[in-house]
Motif scaffolding. Structure first.
Motif, PDB file in Angstrom:
ATOM      1  N   GLU A 552      16.192 -10.416   2.528  1.00 55.01           N
ATOM      2  CA  GLU A 552      14.771 -10.037   2.526  1.00 55.01           C
ATOM      3  C   GLU A 552      14.043 -10.629   3.744  1.00 55.01           C
ATOM      4  O   GLU A 552      13.248  -9.963   4.396  1.00 55.01           O
ATOM      5  CB  GLU A 552      14.156 -10.583   1.226  1.00 55.01           C
ATOM      6  CG  GLU A 552      12.812 -10.021   0.861  1.00 55.01           C
ATOM      7  CD  GLU A 552      12.943  -8.809  -0.063  1.00 55.01           C
ATOM      8  OE1 GLU A 552      14.064  -8.466  -0.477  1.00 55.01           O
ATOM      9  OE2 GLU A 552      11.905  -8.185  -0.324  1.00 55.01           O
ATOM     10  N   ILE A 553      14.377 -11.882   4.062  1.00 55.02           N
ATOM     11  CA  ILE A 553      13.652 -12.558   5.145  1.00 55.02           C
ATOM     12  C   ILE A 553      14.029 -11.950   6.497  1.00 55.02           C
ATOM     13  O   ILE A 553      13.155 -11.631   7.307  1.00 55.02           O
ATOM     14  CB  ILE A 553      13.929 -14.080   5.129  1.00 55.02           C
ATOM     15  CG1 ILE A 553      13.454 -14.654   3.790  1.00 55.02           C
ATOM     16  CG2 ILE A 553      13.224 -14.784   6.289  1.00 55.02           C
ATOM     17  CD1 ILE A 553      13.771 -16.125   3.593  1.00 55.02           C
ATOM     18  N   THR A 554      15.319 -11.756   6.745  1.00 55.58           N
ATOM     19  CA  THR A 554      15.693 -11.214   8.065  1.00 55.58           C
ATOM     20  C   THR A 554      15.110  -9.809   8.235  1.00 55.58           C
ATOM     21  O   THR A 554      14.630  -9.456   9.313  1.00 55.58           O
ATOM     22  CB  THR A 554      17.218 -11.142   8.277  1.00 55.58           C
ATOM     23  OG1 THR A 554      17.784 -10.182   7.396  1.00 55.58           O
ATOM     24  CG2 THR A 554      17.887 -12.475   8.105  1.00 55.58           C
ATOM     25  N   LEU A 555      15.136  -9.026   7.167  1.00 51.38           N
ATOM     26  CA  LEU A 555      14.630  -7.650   7.301  1.00 51.38           C
ATOM     27  C   LEU A 555      13.128  -7.649   7.567  1.00 51.38           C
ATOM     28  O   LEU A 555      12.633  -6.892   8.416  1.00 51.38           O
ATOM     29  CB  LEU A 555      14.960  -6.845   6.043  1.00 51.38           C
ATOM     30  CG  LEU A 555      16.458  -6.532   5.874  1.00 51.38           C
ATOM     31  CD1 LEU A 555      16.765  -6.039   4.473  1.00 51.38           C
ATOM     32  CD2 LEU A 555      16.913  -5.501   6.910  1.00 51.38           C
ATOM     33  N   MET A 598      15.339  -0.537   8.168  1.00 45.97           N
ATOM     34  CA  MET A 598      15.013  -1.827   7.536  1.00 45.97           C
ATOM     35  C   MET A 598      14.271  -1.613   6.222  1.00 45.97           C
ATOM     36  O   MET A 598      14.505  -2.322   5.240  1.00 45.97           O
ATOM     37  CB  MET A 598      14.203  -2.681   8.509  1.00 45.97           C
ATOM     38  CG  MET A 598      15.057  -3.185   9.663  1.00 45.97           C
ATOM     39  SD  MET A 598      14.197  -4.419  10.620  1.00 45.97           S
ATOM     40  CE  MET A 598      15.142  -4.412  12.123  1.00 45.97           C
ATOM     41  N   GLN A 599      13.375  -0.632   6.186  1.00 40.36           N
ATOM     42  CA  GLN A 599      12.651  -0.358   4.932  1.00 40.36           C
ATOM     43  C   GLN A 599      13.635   0.108   3.861  1.00 40.36           C
ATOM     44  O   GLN A 599      13.550  -0.306   2.703  1.00 40.36           O
ATOM     45  CB  GLN A 599      11.570   0.717   5.147  1.00 40.36           C
ATOM     46  CG  GLN A 599      10.409   0.283   6.019  1.00 40.36           C
ATOM     47  CD  GLN A 599       9.482  -0.739   5.342  1.00 40.36           C
ATOM     48  OE1 GLN A 599       9.719  -1.171   4.213  1.00 40.36           O
ATOM     49  NE2 GLN A 599       8.425  -1.138   6.042  1.00 40.36           N
ATOM     50  N   ALA A 600      14.558   0.973   4.243  1.00 42.53           N
ATOM     51  CA  ALA A 600      15.546   1.459   3.268  1.00 42.53           C
ATOM     52  C   ALA A 600      16.433   0.304   2.809  1.00 42.53           C
ATOM     53  O   ALA A 600      16.827   0.230   1.646  1.00 42.53           O
ATOM     54  CB  ALA A 600      16.391   2.569   3.896  1.00 42.53           C
ATOM     55  N   SER A 601      16.719  -0.626   3.712  1.00 44.32           N
ATOM     56  CA  SER A 601      17.567  -1.771   3.369  1.00 44.32           C
ATOM     57  C   SER A 601      16.828  -2.733   2.437  1.00 44.32           C
ATOM     58  O   SER A 601      17.434  -3.372   1.577  1.00 44.32           O
ATOM     59  CB  SER A 601      17.993  -2.525   4.633  1.00 44.32           C
ATOM     60  OG  SER A 601      18.661  -1.656   5.508  1.00 44.32           O
ATOM     61  N   LEU A 602      15.521  -2.840   2.604  1.00 43.28           N
ATOM     62  CA  LEU A 602      14.732  -3.687   1.700  1.00 43.28           C
ATOM     63  C   LEU A 602      14.686  -3.082   0.302  1.00 43.28           C
ATOM     64  O   LEU A 602      14.664  -3.792  -0.708  1.00 43.28           O
ATOM     65  CB  LEU A 602      13.292  -3.824   2.238  1.00 43.28           C
ATOM     66  CG  LEU A 602      13.086  -4.843   3.352  1.00 43.28           C
ATOM     67  CD1 LEU A 602      11.713  -4.666   3.997  1.00 43.28           C
ATOM     68  CD2 LEU A 602      13.232  -6.272   2.831  1.00 43.28           C
ATOM     69  N   ALA A 603      14.662  -1.743   0.255  1.00 41.68           N
ATOM     70  CA  ALA A 603      14.518  -1.067  -1.041  1.00 41.68           C
ATOM     71  C   ALA A 603      15.764  -1.249  -1.908  1.00 41.68           C
ATOM     72  O   ALA A 603      15.672  -1.257  -3.130  1.00 41.68           O
ATOM     73  CB  ALA A 603      14.253   0.417  -0.822  1.00 41.68           C
ATOM     74  N   ARG A 604      16.924  -1.382  -1.289  1.00 42.99           N
ATOM     75  CA  ARG A 604      18.161  -1.519  -2.078  1.00 42.99           C
ATOM     76  C   ARG A 604      18.453  -3.004  -2.295  1.00 42.99           C
ATOM     77  O   ARG A 604      18.933  -3.687  -1.386  1.00 42.99           O
ATOM     78  CB  ARG A 604      19.331  -0.816  -1.375  1.00 42.99           C
ATOM     79  CG  ARG A 604      20.607  -0.820  -2.225  1.00 42.99           C
ATOM     80  CD  ARG A 604      21.679   0.077  -1.656  1.00 42.99           C
ATOM     81  NE  ARG A 604      21.367   1.492  -1.764  1.00 42.99           N
ATOM     82  CZ  ARG A 604      21.553   2.231  -2.873  1.00 42.99           C
ATOM     83  NH1 ARG A 604      22.068   1.684  -3.944  1.00 42.99           N
ATOM     84  NH2 ARG A 604      21.217   3.507  -2.870  1.00 42.99           N
ATOM     85  N   VAL A 641       9.238   4.829  -2.148  1.00 38.51           N
ATOM     86  CA  VAL A 641      10.659   4.935  -2.497  1.00 38.51           C
ATOM     87  C   VAL A 641      10.756   5.447  -3.929  1.00 38.51           C
ATOM     88  O   VAL A 641       9.989   5.043  -4.780  1.00 38.51           O
ATOM     89  CB  VAL A 641      11.355   3.553  -2.422  1.00 38.51           C
ATOM     90  CG1 VAL A 641      12.837   3.672  -2.748  1.00 38.51           C
ATOM     91  CG2 VAL A 641      11.175   2.935  -1.039  1.00 38.51           C
ATOM     92  N   ARG A 642      11.680   6.364  -4.162  1.00 36.65           N
ATOM     93  CA  ARG A 642      11.912   6.793  -5.548  1.00 36.65           C
ATOM     94  C   ARG A 642      13.405   6.721  -5.831  1.00 36.65           C
ATOM     95  O   ARG A 642      14.195   6.400  -4.936  1.00 36.65           O
ATOM     96  CB  ARG A 642      11.349   8.193  -5.798  1.00 36.65           C
ATOM     97  CG  ARG A 642      12.065   9.275  -5.042  1.00 36.65           C
ATOM     98  CD  ARG A 642      11.476  10.656  -5.314  1.00 36.65           C
ATOM     99  NE  ARG A 642      12.133  11.617  -4.452  1.00 36.65           N
ATOM    100  CZ  ARG A 642      12.855  12.650  -4.884  1.00 36.65           C
ATOM    101  NH1 ARG A 642      12.994  12.876  -6.167  1.00 36.65           N
ATOM    102  NH2 ARG A 642      13.423  13.487  -4.025  1.00 36.65           N
ATOM    103  N   GLU A 643      13.755   7.012  -7.066  1.00 36.03           N
ATOM    104  CA  GLU A 643      15.169   6.974  -7.440  1.00 36.03           C
ATOM    105  C   GLU A 643      15.664   8.385  -7.675  1.00 36.03           C
ATOM    106  O   GLU A 643      14.907   9.227  -8.156  1.00 36.03           O
ATOM    107  CB  GLU A 643      15.339   6.153  -8.722  1.00 36.03           C
ATOM    108  CG  GLU A 643      14.922   4.717  -8.549  1.00 36.03           C
ATOM    109  CD  GLU A 643      15.089   3.910  -9.821  1.00 36.03           C
ATOM    110  OE1 GLU A 643      15.474   4.488 -10.861  1.00 36.03           O
ATOM    111  OE2 GLU A 643      14.831   2.703  -9.755  1.00 36.03           O
TER     112      GLU A 643
END
Ligand code: FAD
Length: 668
Positions: A552-555, A598-604, A641-643
């Motif tokens: 979370e921090i690096t992203l 990065m946003q997509a990586s934060l979401a998962r 973001v949705r599922e």
């Protein structure tokens, strides 16, 4: 004395060459089309051709030169997923399931089925345009991989015959000629910079695009009823080192994620942007296909060690294969082999290829095999040998001149000589593609690996009027046949839409704002940095904060740094000519794609083997509650973001089978 070094030339007073094209900054060209294709690569050309065949007016904007641009510009030798060819033993349904299950659901079901349904027909289109797809000269008569009746030649799995060997070195010129024949308007050297939307609003219908000519600096406003994004991938996102990469790059360095960026800004939805792979295609290996190996074009090649000892081949169960012929046949009980190079990074065992012994690295360590290794093509039957070196190497992208021609002129003869494999640490031989071995690329250098626009059964994005086509733009697509078929299908669907759509209304304020943004670098003092430094800085942020391992921090730090780069270095960067201007504008797209990833990586908030996704703060691999897609988009510039279930394309309101959905939507 011939001077080859630039600074010596300047030091000796050599006159600085003038910009060779007329400069026309600020001049505006307005183009109106029913269907606008952004990116004239493989997908874009097929899209333009199929739309034009519907009788609508088509324009293509291409950053380079359509006749040879893009990843497929220098050729193709494997044509995948030709499930409906007369010799195939694989159905489109079986093929789609094999890919979908191998990727654990992280691929586009519609795109994969469309590929399997239309790959063969699209290859026949190419044949009509002048691409040789059969052994018409009977050079390979009698070979195991040839069908005597159709003269088709197959690769990998000679029993199931769904992958066709083609003489595709001239595929782009053939597509280009066909586009000209059909009256498609082609705008080469125009790099697209933004999408235009109704009322200038994010998420509203797309009604065109803007672009800049990278030779003259002219501005382009394209007005269109339907628009197709086929701009390829983002080759310069994690690494920018052209001196190292040079001809060793597989990915197209001209593709800087612009299509993804402008679609993201326009409010379209993306899937799997968190999926990355190691950057093996970015040039830290060797020139593609130049070294001894057994992958892809070289599948089946015998590998020997420094003492002439042959490395055994094994089937999917690890059983040694005694003959060369067995290397090209499914294992006992195996339905079919999928073949590689189709844009998936994991395979269910039941679809794997035969390979070299899987513990080769350990056996090298123990001294059983002595480096260097060599591909000894002389041990192959003559027809297999010439199919690899002479037919495949010579038609495969980037091989005709750099490899086939150069090696042959230098005296290399596959009937006599061996090809050395690169000398690497033993673990480098774990994967059969030695020239691009992952060991050559540090783990923080990544590549996009399947993320893209989420599309429906029309290959339409979530935004009205906007379609996607190609290997990289569509989430979970892949390969040359994939680009061709999705291009052909998207072109057809976009044309159908355009025929009934209302007139597009351009928002002049949006155009003016984009024009101001596009020309800003020309007005900066020459004290600002140039596009190369900017590109390198973006790549460094991606490596450091969004490499293989992240949290979370690096992203969040990465997002902050990209924002700072946009507001400082990018805002003051300068361009001395239209080429530099185009490259700078691409850098702003790279920043956007970096943010999207990065946003997509934060979401998962979980790690995943299938996505090669490693969150240090959520190390559990593939926990069941995270087995889903996480479509992501911008709404009023806020990330949403949705599922979505993997099978969404077969769930209501879609029909429950691939074929029913295809028949409802294909427009044939
Ligand atoms: C060396 C090599 C060998 C390959 N061999 C095979 C093979 O044998 N079989 C196989 O199945 N696949 C093969 N592939 C992969 C195949 O070439 C790709 O899957 C295919 O070309 C993808 O097509 P595309 O249209 O999506 O992208 P591309 O063909 O890369 O086209 C994208 C186009 O968009 C243009 N563009 C980018 N940005 C902009 C912008 N801002 N404005 C306007 N235009 C823009 C680019 O210049 C380019 O022309 C190979 C790839 C390489 C590199």
């Amino acid at each position: 004395m011939e001077m080859t070094i630039w600074h010596e030339y300047v030091k000796r007073g050599g006159p600085l060459p003038e910009w060779p094209y007329p400069i026309r900054y600020g001049e505006v060209n307005e183009i109106t089309a029913d269907v606008l294709v952004l990116g004239g690569g493989i997908a874009g050309c097929h899209a333009a051709i199929s739309a034009a065949k519907k009788g609508v007016k088509v324009a293509v904007a291409e950053a380079a030169m359509t006749k040879r641009s893009g990843m497929g510009g220098s050729g193709v030798d494997h044509w995948h997923a030709a499930c409906t060819n007369p010799c195939s033993n694989v159905t489109p349904e079986d093929y789609t399931r094999a890919v979908f299950d191998s990727a654990h659901g992280y691929v586009s079901g519609p795109a994969r089925y469309i590929i399997a349904k239309e790959s063969w027909d699209t290859l026949l289109d190419c044949e009509k345009m002048g691409v040789q797809i059969r052994d018409v000269n009977d050079e390979f008569k009698g070979a195991d991989f040839r069908d005597e009746e159709t003269k088709l030649m197959f690769a990998y799995d000679y029993k199931n015959r769904h992958i066709i060997r083609v003489w595709g070195h001239n595929i782009k010129p053939c597509l280009y000629n066909e586009m000209n024949r059909l009256g498609v308007q082609i705008f080469d050297r125009v790099t697209v910079t933004s999408l235009l939307t109704m009322g200038g609003k994010q998420g509203a219908r797309v009604v065109g695009a803007t672009g800049v000519n990278t030779r003259t600096g002219e501005f382009f406003v394209f007005k269109s009823k339907a628009t197709i994004i086929s701009t390829g991938g983002a080759g310069r996102l994690w690494v920018f080192a052209p001196e190292i990469i040079g001809p060793g790059a597989m990915s197209d360095l001209n593709s800087a994620g612009v299509g993804h960026a402008i679609g993201w800004k326009a409010g379209a939805e993306f899937a799997c942007m968190e999926k990355t792979g190691h950057g093996r295609l970015s040039g830290f290996g060797y020139a593609p296909y130049s070294m001894g190996n057994t992958s892809n074009t070289y599948h089946g090649s015998p590998i020997v060690d420094a003492n002439g000892k042959e490395v055994p081949w094994v089937d999917i169960e690890g059983r040694e294969l005694k003959t060369v012929q067995e290397r090209f046949l499914p294992s006992p009980g195996q339905k079919f082999q999928l073949g590689i190079g189709i844009g998936i990074s994991s395979y269910l065992k039941e679809y794997l290829l035969n390979d070299l012994i899987r513990d080769l690295p350990e056996r090298i360590r123990k001294g059983e095999f002595t480096l260097p290794l060599y591909a000894d093509l002389t041990r192959l039957p003559a027809l297999e040998r010439r199919a690899i070196f002479g037919m495949m190497v010579a038609n495969e992208g980037k091989t005709r001149i750099p490899i086939y021609d150069t090696f042959t002129k230098a005296g290399f003869d596959p009937d006599r000589d061996m090809l050395q494999a690169p000398v690497m640490p033993p673990e480098g031989y774990a994967m059969s593609n030695f020239w691009s071995a992952s060991i050559n690329t540090p783990s923080h250098i990544r590549s996009l690996a399947g993320g893209g626009f989420l599309v429906d059964w029309d290959l339409r994005t979530s935004v009205e009027g906007l379609y996607a086509a190609g290997g990289a733009p569509i989430f979970g697509s892949g390969c040359h046949a994939g680009a061709s078929t999705t291009g052909k299908y998207a072109g057809r669907k976009a044309a159908d839409y355009a025929m009934t759509a209302s007139e597009p209304g351009i928002d002049r304020k949006q155009v003016e704002a984009e024009k101001t943004r596009a020309y800003a670098p020309l007005k900066q003092s020459q004290g600002g940095i140039g596009w190369k430094e900017l590109n390198a800085a973006i790549a460094r942020v991606m490596q450091d904060y969004c490499g293989k391992y992240k949290n979370e921090i690096t992203l969040n730090l990465g997002l902050r740094l990209l924002k700072e780069i946009r507001e400082t270095e990018a805002a003051t960067a300068c361009a001395a000519n239209p080429h530099e201007l185009g490259r700078l504008l691409e850098c702003s797209s790279l920043i956007m794609v970096g943010e999207l990833i990065m946003q997509a990586s934060l979401a998962r908030k979980a790690s995943s083997v299938y996505l090669d996704f490693h969150r240090l703060d959520y190390p559990e691999m593939d926990p069941p509650e995270w087995e889903k897609l996480l479509p992501i988009r911008l709404e009023d510039n806020e990330v949403k973001v949705r599922e979505l279930s993997f099978n969404h394309h077969l769930e209501a309101p879609c029909s429950p089978t691939y074929e029913e959905n295809y028949q409802l939507h294909c427009g044939l």
